[in-house]
Every structure is written in C-alpha cells, then in structure tokens.
Design an enzyme around this catalytic site. Sequence first.
Site, PDB file in Angstrom:
ATOM      1  CG  HIS A   1      -2.151  -0.804   1.076  1.00  0.00           C
ATOM      2  ND1 HIS A   1      -2.126  -2.177   1.072  1.00  0.00           N
ATOM      3  CD2 HIS A   1      -3.460  -0.447   0.920  1.00  0.00           C
ATOM      4  CE1 HIS A   1      -3.367  -2.641   0.945  1.00  0.00           C
ATOM      5  NE2 HIS A   1      -4.184  -1.608   0.840  1.00  0.00           N
TER       6      HIS A   1
ATOM      7  CD  GLU B   1      -4.959 -17.985  25.014  1.00  0.00           C
ATOM      8  OE1 GLU B   1      -4.572 -18.628  25.994  1.00  0.00           O
ATOM      9  OE2 GLU B   1      -6.075 -17.440  24.947  1.00  0.00           O
TER      10      GLU B   1
END
Length: 386
Positions: free
Chosen positions: A339, A364
């Site tokens: 981009h 986690e």
Amino acid sequence: MDFQLSEEQREFRAVLREFVDNEIIPVARDWEQSGRYPTEIVKGMREMGLFGITIPEQYGGLDLDPVSFALVFEEIARGWMGIAGILGSHSLACRMIAMRGTEEQKKRYLPGLASGERRTGIGLTEPDAGTDLQGIRTTARLEGDHYVVNGTKMWITNARYADPLPVLVKTDPTATPAHKGMSILLVDAGSEGYEITKDIPKLGYKGTESCEIVLDNVRVPKENLLGGVEGRGMQHALSALEWGRVNIAARSVGIAQRAHDEALAYAGQRKAFGKPIGEFQAVQLQLATMATQLQAARLMAYFAADAVRRGRADGETGMAKIFCSEVALQASIEAMKVHGGYGYSTEYEVERLYRDAILMSIGEGTNDVLRTVVAKSLLRGETVVR
C-alpha cells in the site's frame, strides 16, 4: 490423506463468511476508531449460537469439533480480530466449565452461557504474573462455607460482562510446587468487593474491553470451586489454553488472509508509471510470498486443531500458534508495503491488521516461552515430527 473440509464444515464456513462480510467488515474500521462497543455484532453472534461453540448439546451448545472451532475464529478475525476476542475468552471459559465443572455447576451456568444470555471470560493474568501463572498472588482462604478472595487480575477480556468469571487463585499459598495449591473459583458478577477498576488502553485488540479487576475480601460460596476439588486450578487452566492456542493460531490466519486480500486488491487498483502495481515483479514477489505463507499457516492451524481432537497436543498447538502468529505479523507488514504511504493511513484497513497482529505473538503464552513448551514435548516423545 484428505486436506479438505467436510461438507458440513464448508457450509458452516459459508454462513460465518456471509455474517463477517455483511455485519463486521463494513463497520469495523469506523467502530474501532470511535471506540464504539459492537453491541449489534454480539447480538448477531448470539443469534447464530456462537456463544455455545464449546458447550455440549445437552446444555444448549453447538459442541463444535476443534477444526470447526478454528473456522469460527479465522473468519471473525478476518473481519475484526477484537470481535474474535469477545468470543474467544468466553469459549475457553465455557469449555473449562463443561469439562471440569461439577454437574451442578454445569446445570447452573452452561445453558445461559450457551445462549449468550450470560457471558464469561477467564481471570488468570496478574500485574506480576502473565505467562508464569504459578507466580500469581491472588489468594482464597476458606472460612466456613465461603472462600475469601483477595488479589488483582489484569488484561481481563469481557470483564464488564462476565458472570461468572473463572478466577485462578491460590487456595494453598505454601504448596510446593506452587501449582498444587492453585484452584479456580467461579466468581459471580455483583459480588461485594469485586470491582472493575479500569479499562487498559491498548495499541490494538479493540472492540472488546481489557480490564483490571480488584478482588477485596470477595466471598465466594464453596460450591463455586470449579470441579469441587482444590489444587486442580493449573490443570484446568492449561487444558483450556490448549484450545486457546488453536484459537490464536486461527485468528492469526484470519488476519493474514485479510492482509493478503487487501494487498491483492490494492495491487490491481493502484497505478504507477502507467500500469497497475501488481504488474511489477517486486510486488508480485510480495504477493506470492504472502499467499504461500498464508496457506502454510492455515494448514498448520487445522492440523493442530485436529491433533486436539485426537488428544493432548501441547507440541502441535504450540507450533501452530508460533508459526501462524508470525505469519500474521509478516503478512500485515507486507500488506502495508504494498500500500505504500496509504498503508500507514488509518483510512485503510492494513494499519489495523498490523496493530492486531502484534498481540498474536503474545497472547496465550509468548512465542519464546511456547518454543520451550514445544521443545519439552519433543524431548518427552509426546510430539513427533516426521
């Protein structure tokens, strides 16, 4: 070997994909930037039964297999990773109650949790204890028919909606090793001394709250001890976190998929030197690398999910979480490069993908710690690579 989803799984994914395309993607950027809570999206997930994905059918849940569970988080994270967080913490806590709770606890909580009438999360992390859960300081002292709980929990997703909130505590702070003195209590919302003190500002992972919770002499009935036996808290938490690593791996795939989609579309639209930038070899190499890594991550996530279906899979889920989270971060960076300057603008999706991807390597269990988990599983012979 069959690397295809079943017909039922493909149909389920199609329903999820339609919901994400119609209800999440059109509003995600604006709602994230304004700090608006996604009430309507949560309602839609309730109507689809998604709050019951880890709850047995006898209590009103869908009781999804682990691969279908992964599909839920992959598709929702493709739209907005923060929404996947709302469902993720809830689902892990529900599975823990369903697998480890007493029959009375299951009957009391699971039907409401399955319908979404109740919500929950999981209270593990503390200011001085994240990945090292044995270092928690929250204590629960038994006095008659109640535990008296004192401590602080941090980064609690769904904190303002959780009822009950499973909280990891030390019922025997003197136990050696420490995990033998740890238990989980189901703390009901509105309990005296239970206070949500603040929302924690974050770089990404918006759409859901992450809060600090203080427990000041909170009295919890003895029957709210998960499973009814002290000293099993760490086992209960780790059994949930195994599914949690599948959850994070799948979310990472969703982020990487969206990054790939955005980069591919932009490469076909943006022109430079009189032609679409996708015709330049440098951009083609970026797109090809992203697609290759994305597909590898998806297969790794599904493989780990299927390993969970077969039994304990610390090594497989650890490897998937590590690999997929790193692919998500790299894909978001490459999408920003494709981009160019617009990739750095909040008017485009890719900067949000980058901010959300960073968390995937932390949540986690950090990737570095998980590498030691994988190594130990290999050394014990529990995970075999061949």
